[in-house]
Design a protein around this motif. Structure first.
Motif, PDB file in Angstrom:
ATOM      1  N   PHE A 118      -7.759   2.493  -3.699  1.00 35.93           N
ATOM      2  CA  PHE A 118      -7.263   1.816  -2.339  1.00 35.93           C
ATOM      3  C   PHE A 118      -8.011   0.502  -2.402  1.00 35.93           C
ATOM      4  N   LEU A 136       0.791  -1.067   0.050  1.00 31.84           N
ATOM      5  CA  LEU A 136      -0.015  -0.185  -0.049  1.00 31.84           C
ATOM      6  C   LEU A 136       0.804   1.300   0.018  1.00 31.84           C
ATOM      7  N   GLN A 156      -2.739   5.385   0.956  1.00 32.27           N
ATOM      8  CA  GLN A 156      -3.609   4.010   1.178  1.00 32.27           C
ATOM      9  C   GLN A 156      -3.512   3.438   2.330  1.00 32.27           C
ATOM     10  N   SER A 185      -8.729   8.464  -4.242  1.00 33.65           N
ATOM     11  CA  SER A 185      -7.649   7.606  -3.659  1.00 33.65           C
ATOM     12  C   SER A 185      -8.509   6.555  -2.904  1.00 33.65           C
TER      13      SER A 185
END
Length: 283
Positions: free
Chosen positions: A63, A23, A27, A59
């Motif tokens: 994610f 990530l 994230q 975002s």
């Protein structure tokens, strides 16, 4: 929120869902927000989640895709399918002080769930016990945790070195510990995370030390610079974060380290005898 043990289970399920994925920092921020609000996470819209995490709505979509879903609706459906069917009711707690206490209770419940598998802590205890000396790092908000651990650890470990001041000397002190035979470093890392802590952990690993970290989240900035990370959430309901769970996890680590030190009990008895002879304590 007045969360039950079901909420702790929801947080553990989220942690497991996020594990194994690379990530981005943004994230990780979303993931941390969802773990903190695990009971409500299945009910957030992407806009609500973005606002809570302080990121953009796209975002949140990226994610969800990074986790293997087609988009955020797929992630939310998954969370609803595996979690409780109803949103947990709003707390009847009267004021913000009581709510802060309740949040810490929830953090401790979550920690208890994570400790259902004792092997990571037992492994950490063995690593810390074997390191002679044992450097313990904690800067700014985490300095109290590092100092508390070091105070008690010195009663059973022959050489504990507290690193609670940053600056250019920090690398020198890591070098000195390594030259003296250290094999591991324990770090307490709490928000806001100082950049020099991340740099120090990177330097320690380059020097050959195994890094064991107690952090507020498995997605903290120090995660990528730790060989073994043990998460314990902090409370955020007051003006300054509260850290009951990280403190307790530090004591659990002490217990695991004592279990791995064959002379720990003898050292404790020796200390008690000297303390009695010197009249250190009133009781």
């Amino acid at each position: 929120m007045d969360e039950t043990p079901d909420a702790s289970g929801a947080a553990a399920r989220l942690q497991k869902l996020f594990e194994g994925h690379r990530l981005t920092p943004t994230q990780r921020r979303i993931a941390h927000c969802m773990v903190r609000r695990a009971a409500d996470a299945p009910f957030f819209s992407s806009v609500e989640l973005a606002e809570l995490a302080g990121v953009s709505q796209p975002s949140v979509t990226r994610f969800a895709v990074a986790l293997g879903f087609d988009g955020y609706p797929g992630l939310r459906k998954h969370l609803r399918d595996v979690g409780p069917a109803e949103r947990i009711a709003e707390s009847a707690v009267a004021n913000e002080y009581q709510q802060a206490v309740q949040a810490e209770i929830d953090n401790l419940r979550h920690l208890a769930t994570l400790l259902a598998d004792p092997e990571p802590v037992a492994r950490a205890g063995r690593l810390l016990a074997a390191s002679r000396p044992l450097p313990v790092l904690g800067l700014r908000a985490a300095s109290a945790q590092a100092a508390g651990f070091s105070y008690f650890a010195r009663k059973v470990h022959p050489d504990v070195r507290l690193l609670d001041e940053g600056g250019t000397m920090l690398a020198d002190r890591i070098d000195a510990a390594t030259a003296a035979g250290a094999s591991a470093l324990l770090c307490f890392a709490l928000p806001r995370h100082p950049r020099e802590v991340v740099a120090a952990l990177e330097y320690a690993r380059t020097a050959g030390l195994v890094v064991v970290t107690v952090a507020d989240s498995a997605f903290a900035p120090v995660a990528g610079h730790s060989d073994l990370l043990l998460p314990a959430a902090v409370g955020t309901g007051l003006a300054f974060d509260t850290a009951c769970a990280p403190m307790l996890l530090g004591r659990v680590l002490l217990e695991a380290m004592c279990d791995a030190l064959p002379d720990a009990q003898a050292r404790l008895e020796e200390f008690d005898a000297k303390a009695a002879a010197r009249g250190l304590f009133e009781d």
